[in-house]
Design a protein around this motif. Structure first.
Motif, short mmCIF file in Angstrom:
data_model
loop_
_atom_site.label_atom_id
_atom_site.label_comp_id
_atom_site.label_asym_id
_atom_site.label_seq_id
_atom_site.Cartn_x
_atom_site.Cartn_y
_atom_site.Cartn_z
N THR A 443 -12.21 7.30 13.46
CA THR A 443 -10.85 7.26 13.99
C THR A 443 -9.85 7.42 12.85
O THR A 443 -9.97 6.73 11.82
CB THR A 443 -10.59 5.95 14.73
N THR A 444 -8.89 8.31 13.02
CA THR A 444 -7.78 8.42 12.08
C THR A 444 -6.53 7.86 12.74
O THR A 444 -6.31 8.04 13.95
CB THR A 444 -7.54 9.88 11.67
N LEU A 445 -5.69 7.20 11.94
CA LEU A 445 -4.47 6.57 12.43
C LEU A 445 -3.33 6.89 11.49
O LEU A 445 -3.42 6.65 10.28
CB LEU A 445 -4.65 5.06 12.55
N ASN A 446 -2.27 7.46 12.04
CA ASN A 446 -1.02 7.68 11.31
C ASN A 446 0.07 6.91 12.05
O ASN A 446 0.30 7.15 13.24
CB ASN A 446 -0.66 9.16 11.26
N ALA A 447 0.75 5.99 11.35
CA ALA A 447 1.70 5.13 12.04
C ALA A 447 2.89 4.80 11.15
O ALA A 447 2.76 4.67 9.93
CB ALA A 447 1.02 3.83 12.48
N LEU A 448 4.04 4.70 11.79
CA LEU A 448 5.23 4.15 11.17
C LEU A 448 5.60 2.91 11.96
O LEU A 448 5.96 2.98 13.13
CB LEU A 448 6.38 5.16 11.20
N ASN A 449 5.48 1.74 11.31
CA ASN A 449 5.75 0.46 11.95
C ASN A 449 6.96 -0.18 11.29
O ASN A 449 7.02 -0.28 10.05
CB ASN A 449 4.54 -0.47 11.83
N ASN A 509 -7.87 4.34 3.13
CA ASN A 509 -6.51 4.87 3.11
C ASN A 509 -6.48 6.24 2.44
O ASN A 509 -7.33 6.57 1.60
CB ASN A 509 -5.56 3.92 2.39
N TYR A 510 -5.48 7.01 2.85
CA TYR A 510 -5.37 8.37 2.33
C TYR A 510 -4.86 8.36 0.88
O TYR A 510 -3.93 7.62 0.53
CB TYR A 510 -4.42 9.18 3.20
N SER A 511 -5.49 9.19 0.03
CA SER A 511 -5.08 9.33 -1.37
C SER A 511 -4.45 10.70 -1.56
O SER A 511 -5.09 11.73 -1.30
CB SER A 511 -6.29 9.18 -2.31
N TYR A 512 -3.20 10.70 -2.02
CA TYR A 512 -2.53 11.97 -2.27
C TYR A 512 -3.06 12.62 -3.54
O TYR A 512 -2.87 13.83 -3.76
CB TYR A 512 -1.02 11.75 -2.39
N ILE A 513 -3.74 11.85 -4.38
CA ILE A 513 -4.31 12.41 -5.60
C ILE A 513 -5.54 13.23 -5.28
O ILE A 513 -5.70 14.38 -5.73
CB ILE A 513 -4.66 11.29 -6.60
N ASP A 515 -6.39 14.02 -2.12
CA ASP A 515 -6.16 14.71 -0.86
C ASP A 515 -7.29 14.43 0.13
O ASP A 515 -7.78 15.31 0.83
CB ASP A 515 -6.03 16.22 -1.08
N ALA A 516 -7.69 13.15 0.17
CA ALA A 516 -8.77 12.73 1.07
C ALA A 516 -8.65 11.23 1.28
O ALA A 516 -7.90 10.52 0.60
CB ALA A 516 -10.14 13.09 0.49
N TYR A 517 -9.41 10.72 2.26
CA TYR A 517 -9.43 9.29 2.54
C TYR A 517 -10.47 8.63 1.62
O TYR A 517 -11.64 8.49 1.97
CB TYR A 517 -9.78 9.04 4.01
N THR A 518 -10.02 8.24 0.44
CA THR A 518 -10.94 7.72 -0.58
C THR A 518 -10.57 6.34 -1.09
O THR A 518 -11.25 5.81 -1.98
CB THR A 518 -11.00 8.69 -1.77
N LEU A 519 -9.52 5.72 -0.55
CA LEU A 519 -9.09 4.41 -1.04
C LEU A 519 -9.56 3.33 -0.06
O LEU A 519 -9.00 3.18 1.03
CB LEU A 519 -7.57 4.37 -1.16
N PRO A 520 -10.58 2.55 -0.42
CA PRO A 520 -11.08 1.51 0.50
C PRO A 520 -10.03 0.44 0.75
O PRO A 520 -9.32 0.02 -0.16
CB PRO A 520 -12.29 0.93 -0.25
N ASP A 521 -9.93 0.01 1.99
CA ASP A 521 -9.06 -1.10 2.39
C ASP A 521 -9.95 -2.28 2.76
O ASP A 521 -10.50 -2.34 3.86
CB ASP A 521 -8.17 -0.69 3.56
N THR A 522 -10.11 -3.21 1.82
CA THR A 522 -11.05 -4.31 2.03
C THR A 522 -10.59 -5.26 3.12
O THR A 522 -11.41 -5.95 3.74
CB THR A 522 -11.26 -5.09 0.73
N LEU A 523 -9.28 -5.33 3.39
CA LEU A 523 -8.78 -6.22 4.43
C LEU A 523 -9.17 -5.75 5.83
O LEU A 523 -9.20 -6.54 6.77
CB LEU A 523 -7.26 -6.37 4.34
N LEU A 524 -9.46 -4.45 5.94
CA LEU A 524 -9.78 -3.87 7.25
C LEU A 524 -11.22 -3.39 7.33
O LEU A 524 -11.58 -2.63 8.22
CB LEU A 524 -8.83 -2.72 7.57
N SER A 525 -12.05 -3.83 6.37
CA SER A 525 -13.45 -3.39 6.32
C SER A 525 -14.37 -4.60 6.38
O SER A 525 -14.04 -5.69 5.89
CB SER A 525 -13.72 -2.60 5.04
N ASN A 526 -15.55 -4.36 6.97
CA ASN A 526 -16.48 -5.47 7.13
C ASN A 526 -17.87 -4.92 7.45
O ASN A 526 -18.01 -3.97 8.22
CB ASN A 526 -16.01 -6.40 8.26
N THR A 527 -18.89 -5.52 6.84
CA THR A 527 -20.28 -5.23 7.16
C THR A 527 -20.93 -6.51 7.63
O THR A 527 -20.93 -7.52 6.91
CB THR A 527 -21.04 -4.67 5.95
#
Length: 894
Positions: A443-449, A509-513, A515-527
């Motif tokens: 799932t991809t999500l683009n949001a302005l909150n 999260n998306y990385s502009y450096i 140009d791909a989703y390569t930045l892990p978000d540990t607050l929203l990840s879980n195994t």
């Protein structure tokens, strides 16, 4: 020491029942179809009476003392068999006993005597199709809904107040567990009788030991002269607004072998069978393009082997636009109000397969295998705008788009081995089941909150979330039954269930450096991993009387529950639960036409892995959710009551059914509705007006539901009257901002239906209902609500002058008590005119006008533990279509 005493008691229970006698065995067959009759009741009436039940191969056997007996064999829909025998010093072989099907009367023969429309046979209500007139194009659903105690609403099928989950045709499974598809596939003209009963499990049919859990089932008995031939229907239609509809339904019946093929393609929201999803919503509201196909196969390959199975394919392309309003429960005098607009597009592909393979090894042993497989691929795009206000002040708003793919499958199998000893009532069975549920999504999500709290927060999201969930379930159940006396029976059982599951949720999260989703978000990840092992042992005792069957049991259950998290940090813990699970059941035959059943059961359930996994889900950025790995298993007490009475003289039926439950450690949502900017778990900032919900265990949940109905013919106007009423009360604990309270919801309604019984040329059904729902909230009385929905529907078919056909359908809806702007009333009116063609009128051509007044709409009202919600969704509007239909009828003599 405990094991020693248990073994002693078991040996004693077996020893005291050992009686000397002679073996008696035979088998029961259908005379017309030459197939075994499972579930036939075999009574030996003598100085001591004995009862046996034939198995899937029609076999029965037992041991009885020497003496004179009258053998009486009976089964629903068949003429009884009686024979006197003498048992001496040798085993008695009764051989094959053929029962005559009571439906062998040809429908072409004109019956002069009065048709018995409804009869009651023990706990089975049987309807005679000859007493219910339908138009020549009617299907089984059109006929069934005229019968007393039956309800059809959309794809929902109810009988005597309970949901029907299975339809059989001549005792064989038909289209798996999709009763709607089964009733829509079979034409009404091939039906001889319709039987409604609470189907016993394969285990109970084999052992004769009554079980509490049953399945409400419809068994359709076909006419004897319609069991050998080819029949079906083909439809094709096209409209001026690029609308189209094609539909095909073919049946080939050749004695034991029966093949049914169905298919459809349309863009007018028609779905002839249920699309059950395993990887997200199978079909949303709105407008849909549908391509679907299904096949059902039944055959008896040999005297020992019979099979049945079905396959479905579904493709839907769905577009929906909806507006919703939620009134949230809050401790403040003025609760939060959330408004949302949502546009969604989804494509869905699904496959479903199920089968039943029964193999009779010999007269004492048999195997039954029942596999099921579902596969689904779902692609979706969604755009949403939403805003939360309180006292007309804006708290937050969001504008977001999401897209994703979701693939999943569910496989399950059930293998049952059954062994019957020579001694009557002594059986052993081993039931092994397994399942695997797999779900993979991206799932991809683009949001302005934007949050307008203590300080303005502008939050943007651009993220990718791949997720995998995989759950296995392996279980084995061993059961042993023993005849304690001529009218009592003992059953001992042991069950072991192992459920390993894992869920991996990773957000990048998306990385502009890069140009791909390569930045892990540990607050929203879980195994996360979860494992549960359940073991249950105990027994039940059953006593038969002339008019009653009473059973009660007690089981000890031990559950080990282990949770392990590996990311973002590691921890492990486990729970151990011990429970006693009592059961009780009473079936009482008040008379030949009145039956009463009362059941008491207890059960536990294991929380799902998404409820246990402690990871933030921000798919809806303003309303976050998370799991709770410390959940306990709920423990539920449940009481059900069924009463059914049939008056064969006036062909009326009355029923009342109800159930009540109380749940300890009930799983409810604990919600944080931020009154100010708040730091929550894992140092996540929850801005003012935003929400986070998490499942927790609480006590105090209970519910009561009651339904009743009465159906009778009105001879003066040649019509059938059905009246159904229901009421429910639900008391649900809620927790908001740490404050515990309760929400009470009540609902009730009455439905009155009048259907014609005039002739096949004049056929109508008119139904009117009124449904009320109210909610009482202790936290915020301002949100107490009362809604009323009134519905009047009608369907009129008239055939007149040289085969001309007129049909009109209308559906009037009136809503009150909803949110502002949602109280709409509308009339959906459809009409068609046409003519039947050909010598036998097997073809017809007609013009259809859909939604003539262009008023169609869809409004849904729902009440949850956190909010009251009203939703308005787009629907298909007015169109015109030319339709050609042709019926295929080619039957061979019976």
């Amino acid at each position: 020491m405990a094991l020693k005493y248990f073994s002693f008691l078991l040996l004693f229970a077996l020893g005291v029942t050992c009686l000397h006698g002679q073996s008696i065995e035979g088998r029961v067959y259908n005379k017309n179809l030459n197939i075994p009759l499972q579930g036939s009741t075999v009574r030996l009436i003598g100085r001591t009476n004995f009862i046996f039940i034939s198995d899937t191969g029609g076999y029965f056997s037992g041991v009885v003392p020497a003496g004179n007996y009258r053998v009486s064999i009976s089964r629903m829909g068949y003429a009884p068999f009686k024979k006197d025998i003498l048992v001496k010093h040798k085993d008695v072989q009764l051989g094959t006993i053929f029962l005559n099907d009571t439906s062998t009367m040809l429908d072409e023969v004109k019956i002069v005597e009065k048709i018995m429309a409804v009869v009651q046979k023990n706990d089975t209500t049987e309807y005679n199709s000859g007493a219910y007139k339908t138009n020549p194009d009617a299907d089984a659903a059109d006929m069934v809904k005229k019968m007393p105690g039956m309800e059809l609403n959309g794809s929902s099928v109810k009988a005597q107040g309970e949901a029907v989950t299975k339809v059989l045709i001549d005792g064989k499974p038909f289209f798996g567990n999709d009763p709607y598809a089964a009733l829509r596939t079979l034409p009404a003209e091939v039906i001889d009788k319709v039987q409604v009963y609470n189907e016993k499990s394969e285990q109970e049919l084999f052992t004769g030991f009554s079980e509490v859990n049953t399945t409400k089932t419809i068994n359709i008995i076909t006419k004897a002269n319609k069991r050998n031939g080819v029949f079906g229907k083909v439809d094709a239609g096209a409209g001026i607004d690029n609308t189209y509809n094609t539909d095909i339904n073919l049946n080939k019946f050749d004695k034991d072998e029966r093949i049914t093929v169905t298919g459809q393609s349309n863009n007018i929201n028609v779905q002839n069978f249920t699309n059950q999803g395993v990887a997200g919503p199978a079909q949303a509201l709105g407008t849909a393009l549908t391509n679907a196909a299904g096949i059902n196969y039944i055959n008896k390959l040999s005297k020992k082997l019979d099979i049945s199975g079905s396959y479905f394919f579904n493709e839907t392309d769905n577009n929906s636009t909806n507006q919703l309003q939620r009134r949230y429960v809050a401790t403040a005098d003025s609760g939060q109000l959330y408004n949302e607009s949502n546009n969604a597009h989804s494509t869905n592909y699904s496959h479903r397969f199920n089968a039943r393979v029964n193999y009779v090894i010999d007269s004492a042993n048999s195997l039954l295998f029942q596999p099921q497989l579902s596969l689904q691929n779902n692609n979706r795009n969604n755009s949403r705008t939403g805003a939360t206000t309180q006292a007309e002040s804006l708290l937050n708003q969001t504008s977001n788009t999401s897209s994703g793919t979701q693939r999943g499958y569910n496989f399950s199998g059930n293998l049952l081995f059954r062994h019957k000893f020579k001694k009557a009532g002594r059986t052993f069975s081993l039931n092994v089941t397994g399942s695997n549920n797999y779900n993979n999504s991206n799932t991809t999500l683009n949001a302005l909150n934007q949050y307008y709290g203590n300080s303005f927060i502008n939050d943007t999201l651009n993220q990718l979330t791949p997720s995998i969930q995989n759950t296995w379930n392996v279980a084995a159940n061993a059961a042993y039954t023993e005849q304690v006396s001529k009218n009592s029976q003992l059953q001992l059982q042991y069950t072991a269930t192992y459920v390993p599951a894992h869920s991996d949720n990773n957000t990048y999260n998306y990385s502009y450096i890069t140009d791909a989703y390569t930045l892990p978000d540990t607050l929203l990840s879980n195994t996360f991993r979860n494992r549960s092992l359940l073991q249950k042992a105990g027994g039940s005792y059953q006593v038969h009387g002339k008019k009653y069957t009473l059973s009660f049991g007690l089981y000890y259950q031990s559950t080990n529950f282990a949770n392990s998290q590996f990311f973002p940090y590691t921890y492990q813990f486990s729970h151990n639960f011990q429970n006693l699970l009592p059961t009780a059941s009473l079936q009482y035959k008040l008379s030949e036409t009145r039956n009463l059943q009362v059941n008491y059961t207890t059960a536990t359930s294991v929380p799902g892995i998404t409820q246990l996994q402690s990871v933030i889900n921000n798919t809806d950025p303003l309303h976050l959710t998370t799991g709770n790995p410390e959940l306990r298993q709920p423990y539920q007490h449940n009481i059900t009551l069924r009463y059914n009475a049939t008056n064969t003289q006036n062909a009326s039926n009355f029923y009342i059914s109800g159930n009540a439950s109380y749940t300890q450690h009930f799983i409810t949502n604990s919600a944080i509705i931020a009154q100010n900017d708040t730091l929550i778990q894992q140092n996540i900032l929850l801005p003012k007006g935003a929400q986070l919900t998490m499942p927790v265990n609480v006590d105090g949940n209970w519910m009561i539901n009651v339904s009743t109905g009465y159906g009778t013919p009105l001879k003066g106007i040649k019509s059938n009257l059905n009246i159904n009423a229901s009421a429910g009360l639900n008391h649900t604990p809620i927790i908001i901002n740490g404050i515990s309270s309760f929400q009470t919801t009540q609902n009730g309604g009455v439905n009155i239906a009048l259907s014609s019984n005039i002739s096949e040329n004049i056929d109508f059904t008119i139904k009117s209902s009124c449904f009320l729902a109210s909610s009482t909230n202790a936290l915020n009385p301002n949100l107490n609500s009362l809604t009323v929905n009134e519905t009047t529907q009608g369907n009129i078919n008239i055939i007149f002058w040289k085969g001309f056909v007129y049909n009109t359908q209308f559906n009037y809806q009136n809503n009150s008590g909803l949110s502002a702007g949602y109280n709409q009333d509308y009339l959906l009116w459809n009409m068609s005119v046409g003519k039947k063609l050909g010598h036998k009128r097997l073809a017809d051509i007609r013009v259809l006008a859909y939604d003539i007044l262009n008023q169609g709409t869809n409004i849904q009202h729902s009440i949850s533990d956190l909010y009251i919600q009203d939703t308005h969704t787009n629907v298909l509007h007015r169109y015109f279509m030319l339709i050609f239909s042709y019926k295929i009828r080619s039957f061979k003599p019976a």
